[in-house]
Design a protein around this motif. Sequence first.
Motif, PDB file in Angstrom:
ATOM      1  N   MET A  28      19.829 -12.015   7.871  1.00  0.00           N
ATOM      2  CA  MET A  28      18.870 -12.453   6.861  1.00  0.00           C
ATOM      3  C   MET A  28      17.532 -12.827   7.507  1.00  0.00           C
ATOM      4  SD  MET A  28      20.146 -12.110   3.861  1.00  0.00           S
ATOM      5  CE  MET A  28      18.963 -13.072   2.928  1.00  0.00           C
ATOM      6  N   LYS A  29      17.582 -13.482   8.669  1.00  0.00           N
ATOM      7  CA  LYS A  29      16.347 -13.833   9.380  1.00  0.00           C
ATOM      8  C   LYS A  29      15.550 -12.584   9.734  1.00  0.00           C
ATOM      9  CE  LYS A  29      18.057 -18.062  11.587  1.00  0.00           C
ATOM     10  NZ  LYS A  29      18.459 -18.691  12.878  1.00  0.00           N
ATOM     11  N   GLU A  30      16.243 -11.586  10.265  1.00  0.00           N
ATOM     12  CA  GLU A  30      15.590 -10.343  10.664  1.00  0.00           C
ATOM     13  C   GLU A  30      14.955  -9.653   9.466  1.00  0.00           C
ATOM     14  OE1 GLU A  30      16.717  -5.995  12.636  1.00  0.00           O
ATOM     15  OE2 GLU A  30      18.130  -7.671  12.839  1.00  0.00           O
ATOM     16  N   ASN A  31      15.646  -9.686   8.338  1.00  0.00           N
ATOM     17  CA  ASN A  31      15.150  -8.978   7.164  1.00  0.00           C
ATOM     18  C   ASN A  31      13.907  -9.633   6.580  1.00  0.00           C
ATOM     19  OD1 ASN A  31      16.015  -6.565   5.570  1.00  0.00           O
ATOM     20  ND2 ASN A  31      15.783  -8.014   3.901  1.00  0.00           N
ATOM     21  N   PHE A  32      13.788 -10.950   6.714  1.00  0.00           N
ATOM     22  CA  PHE A  32      12.586 -11.629   6.217  1.00  0.00           C
ATOM     23  C   PHE A  32      11.342 -11.077   6.901  1.00  0.00           C
ATOM     24  CE2 PHE A  32      14.649 -14.948   3.774  1.00  0.00           C
ATOM     25  CZ  PHE A  32      13.650 -15.315   2.882  1.00  0.00           C
ATOM     26  N   SER A  33      11.418 -10.896   8.212  1.00  0.00           N
ATOM     27  CA  SER A  33      10.272 -10.384   8.968  1.00  0.00           C
ATOM     28  C   SER A  33       9.915  -8.973   8.521  1.00  0.00           C
ATOM     29  CB  SER A  33      10.590 -10.386  10.464  1.00  0.00           C
ATOM     30  OG  SER A  33      10.872 -11.704  10.902  1.00  0.00           O
ATOM     31  N   LYS A  34      10.931  -8.147   8.249  1.00  0.00           N
ATOM     32  CA  LYS A  34      10.699  -6.783   7.783  1.00  0.00           C
ATOM     33  C   LYS A  34      10.074  -6.784   6.387  1.00  0.00           C
ATOM     34  CE  LYS A  34      13.667  -3.564   8.356  1.00  0.00           C
ATOM     35  NZ  LYS A  34      14.907  -2.756   8.278  1.00  0.00           N
ATOM     36  N   ALA A  35      10.547  -7.711   5.540  1.00  0.00           N
ATOM     37  CA  ALA A  35      10.101  -7.738   4.145  1.00  0.00           C
ATOM     38  C   ALA A  35       8.611  -8.031   4.034  1.00  0.00           C
ATOM     39  CB  ALA A  35      10.900  -8.774   3.367  1.00  0.00           C
ATOM     40  N   VAL A  36       8.101  -8.895   4.893  1.00  0.00           N
ATOM     41  CA  VAL A  36       6.673  -9.230   4.853  1.00  0.00           C
ATOM     42  C   VAL A  36       5.825  -7.978   5.078  1.00  0.00           C
ATOM     43  CG1 VAL A  36       4.833 -10.541   5.971  1.00  0.00           C
ATOM     44  CG2 VAL A  36       7.047 -11.612   5.588  1.00  0.00           C
ATOM     45  N   LYS A  37       6.270  -7.105   5.980  1.00  0.00           N
ATOM     46  CA  LYS A  37       5.534  -5.874   6.275  1.00  0.00           C
ATOM     47  C   LYS A  37       5.659  -4.849   5.145  1.00  0.00           C
ATOM     48  CE  LYS A  37       6.375  -6.554  11.211  1.00  0.00           C
ATOM     49  NZ  LYS A  37       7.102  -6.067  12.408  1.00  0.00           N
ATOM     50  N   GLN A  38       6.786  -4.901   4.413  1.00  0.00           N
ATOM     51  CA  GLN A  38       7.022  -3.935   3.343  1.00  0.00           C
ATOM     52  C   GLN A  38       6.312  -4.322   2.044  1.00  0.00           C
ATOM     53  OE1 GLN A  38      11.279  -4.084   3.127  1.00  0.00           O
ATOM     54  NE2 GLN A  38      11.597  -2.609   4.778  1.00  0.00           N
ATOM     55  N   GLU A  39       6.081  -5.620   1.847  1.00  0.00           N
ATOM     56  CA  GLU A  39       5.515  -6.086   0.587  1.00  0.00           C
ATOM     57  C   GLU A  39       4.052  -5.665   0.445  1.00  0.00           C
ATOM     58  OE1 GLU A  39       5.025  -6.747  -2.731  1.00  0.00           O
ATOM     59  OE2 GLU A  39       6.953  -7.688  -2.265  1.00  0.00           O
ATOM     60  N   GLU A  40       3.741  -5.041  -0.685  1.00  0.00           N
ATOM     61  CA  GLU A  40       2.399  -4.532  -0.931  1.00  0.00           C
ATOM     62  C   GLU A  40       1.529  -5.522  -1.695  1.00  0.00           C
ATOM     63  OE1 GLU A  40       3.363  -1.043  -3.084  1.00  0.00           O
ATOM     64  OE2 GLU A  40       4.255   0.003  -1.366  1.00  0.00           O
ATOM     65  N   SER A  41       2.160  -6.427  -2.439  1.00  0.00           N
ATOM     66  CA  SER A  41       1.420  -7.377  -3.257  1.00  0.00           C
ATOM     67  C   SER A  41       0.949  -8.574  -2.416  1.00  0.00           C
ATOM     68  CB  SER A  41       2.313  -7.876  -4.398  1.00  0.00           C
ATOM     69  OG  SER A  41       1.831  -9.084  -4.937  1.00  0.00           O
ATOM     70  N   PRO A  42      -0.340  -8.953  -2.498  1.00  0.00           N
ATOM     71  CA  PRO A  42      -0.834 -10.114  -1.754  1.00  0.00           C
ATOM     72  C   PRO A  42      -0.087 -11.398  -2.104  1.00  0.00           C
ATOM     73  CG  PRO A  42      -2.667  -8.797  -2.540  1.00  0.00           C
ATOM     74  CD  PRO A  42      -1.433  -8.232  -3.174  1.00  0.00           C
ATOM     75  N   ILE A  43       0.161 -11.611  -3.403  1.00  0.00           N
ATOM     76  CA  ILE A  43       0.888 -12.824  -3.790  1.00  0.00           C
ATOM     77  C   ILE A  43       2.344 -12.749  -3.343  1.00  0.00           C
ATOM     78  CG2 ILE A  43       1.580 -12.069  -6.113  1.00  0.00           C
ATOM     79  CD1 ILE A  43       0.926 -14.972  -7.010  1.00  0.00           C
ATOM     80  N   GLY A  44       2.900 -11.525  -3.339  1.00  0.00           N
ATOM     81  CA  GLY A  44       4.261 -11.354  -2.847  1.00  0.00           C
ATOM     82  C   GLY A  44       4.377 -11.696  -1.381  1.00  0.00           C
ATOM     83  N   ARG A  45       3.384 -11.244  -0.574  1.00  0.00           N
ATOM     84  CA  ARG A  45       3.385 -11.568   0.851  1.00  0.00           C
ATOM     85  C   ARG A  45       3.218 -13.063   1.071  1.00  0.00           C
ATOM     86  NH1 ARG A  45       0.251  -6.827   1.235  1.00  0.00           N
ATOM     87  NH2 ARG A  45      -1.671  -8.063   1.372  1.00  0.00           N
ATOM     88  N   LYS A  46       2.397 -13.689   0.239  1.00  0.00           N
ATOM     89  CA  LYS A  46       2.187 -15.132   0.353  1.00  0.00           C
ATOM     90  C   LYS A  46       3.486 -15.889   0.086  1.00  0.00           C
ATOM     91  CE  LYS A  46      -0.771 -18.917  -1.193  1.00  0.00           C
ATOM     92  NZ  LYS A  46      -1.923 -19.314  -2.056  1.00  0.00           N
ATOM     93  N   ILE A  47       4.224 -15.461  -0.946  1.00  0.00           N
ATOM     94  CA  ILE A  47       5.505 -16.093  -1.268  1.00  0.00           C
ATOM     95  C   ILE A  47       6.484 -15.929  -0.110  1.00  0.00           C
ATOM     96  CG2 ILE A  47       7.550 -15.988  -2.757  1.00  0.00           C
ATOM     97  CD1 ILE A  47       5.179 -17.289  -4.129  1.00  0.00           C
ATOM     98  N   LEU A  48       6.558 -14.727   0.456  1.00  0.00           N
ATOM     99  CA  LEU A  48       7.467 -14.478   1.588  1.00  0.00           C
ATOM    100  C   LEU A  48       7.081 -15.322   2.794  1.00  0.00           C
ATOM    101  CD1 LEU A  48       7.873 -10.599   1.290  1.00  0.00           C
ATOM    102  CD2 LEU A  48       9.662 -12.316   0.909  1.00  0.00           C
ATOM    103  N   ASP A  49       5.764 -15.477   3.043  1.00  0.00           N
ATOM    104  CA  ASP A  49       5.310 -16.329   4.145  1.00  0.00           C
ATOM    105  C   ASP A  49       5.738 -17.771   3.918  1.00  0.00           C
ATOM    106  OD1 ASP A  49       4.122 -14.306   5.604  1.00  0.00           O
ATOM    107  OD2 ASP A  49       2.144 -14.572   4.668  1.00  0.00           O
ATOM    108  N   GLN A  50       5.627 -18.224   2.665  1.00  0.00           N
ATOM    109  CA  GLN A  50       6.030 -19.596   2.346  1.00  0.00           C
ATOM    110  C   GLN A  50       7.532 -19.791   2.519  1.00  0.00           C
ATOM    111  OE1 GLN A  50       4.450 -19.916  -1.642  1.00  0.00           O
ATOM    112  NE2 GLN A  50       2.530 -20.825  -0.925  1.00  0.00           N
ATOM    113  N   LEU A  51       8.300 -18.773   2.120  1.00  0.00           N
ATOM    114  CA  LEU A  51       9.752 -18.857   2.272  1.00  0.00           C
ATOM    115  C   LEU A  51      10.140 -18.895   3.752  1.00  0.00           C
ATOM    116  CD1 LEU A  51      10.952 -16.345  -0.492  1.00  0.00           C
ATOM    117  CD2 LEU A  51      11.023 -18.843  -0.566  1.00  0.00           C
ATOM    118  N   GLU A  52       9.454 -18.091   4.560  1.00  0.00           N
ATOM    119  CA  GLU A  52       9.715 -18.105   6.003  1.00  0.00           C
ATOM    120  C   GLU A  52       9.362 -19.454   6.620  1.00  0.00           C
ATOM    121  OE1 GLU A  52       9.936 -14.438   8.797  1.00  0.00           O
ATOM    122  OE2 GLU A  52       7.945 -14.482   7.896  1.00  0.00           O
TER     123      GLU A  52
END
Length: 281
Positions: A28-52
């Motif tokens: 799950m930790k590894e996938n979080f890092s991958k997800a940030v790079k895959q996310e195209e939405s700015p707000i989506g990336r912000k949410i993922l950064d906050q979750l990390e």
Amino acid sequence: MKEIHVDVIVENIREMCIEANLSLSPDMKENFSKAVKQEESPIGRKILDQLEENLSIAAEEKIPICQDTGMAVVFIKIGQEVHITGGALEDAVNEGVRRGYREGYLRKSVVGDPLIRTNTRDNTPAVIHYEIIPGDSLEITVAPKGFGSENMSRIFMLKPADGIEGVKEAVVTAVRDAGPNACPPMVIGVGIGGTFEKCAFLAKKALTRNIFEHSQIPYVREMEEELLETINGLGIGPGGLGGRVTAFAVNIETYATHIAGLPVAVNICCHVNRHVTRKIG
């Protein structure tokens, strides 16, 4: 015959309850890092950064990843050459949960009766699934399950004629209906076959599988990949605020079933998908 004393089981489950609630599994930790790079939405990336960031704080400060520390779900594979000594296995499991939730300062969320709803104050009883296997070891998986995502899970009793397309439609329907309520990005466990209760068990068990490991059955693997692509095209996104990463994985488990049925269960888990596995003996 291998003897395992209940005190060993109690201590391991105590530690596992705390570990599962304070830190993510490596996949799950590894996938979080991958997800940030895959996310195209700015707000989506912000949410993922906050979750990390939340995950990092939880690990550093030794505090729960989420305020809902879940109902303890425990999978136990017991070698048929194992002899449990010193007491009852089920009592040992619940004592381990009791100590883990008390000593880890984890929220106690279990009520003793589903309608009277008096809190048991120690997060017991756990939900325990037993499996007898060959050998002389004991394998335990502790998977605390929060109910924001659990409440979004579904069972569909399909007709055999509905086939693969019917199964895929059921899974996508469950995820679409869940929307932001399951705290996406989600991990989606799917059970196909068996009976009403067996498919639900399979869906729950599927959530504990490494999210980078696909089914060994070719057509099931294809379904996992196709469903993940379809679900990530729904636009729900991280936190339900839009984006590409709605789900991290779709894990499917299958079982034999009756000629007249096609049971399908969808057990949705939030972005933390907590679980820890240990082997004893």
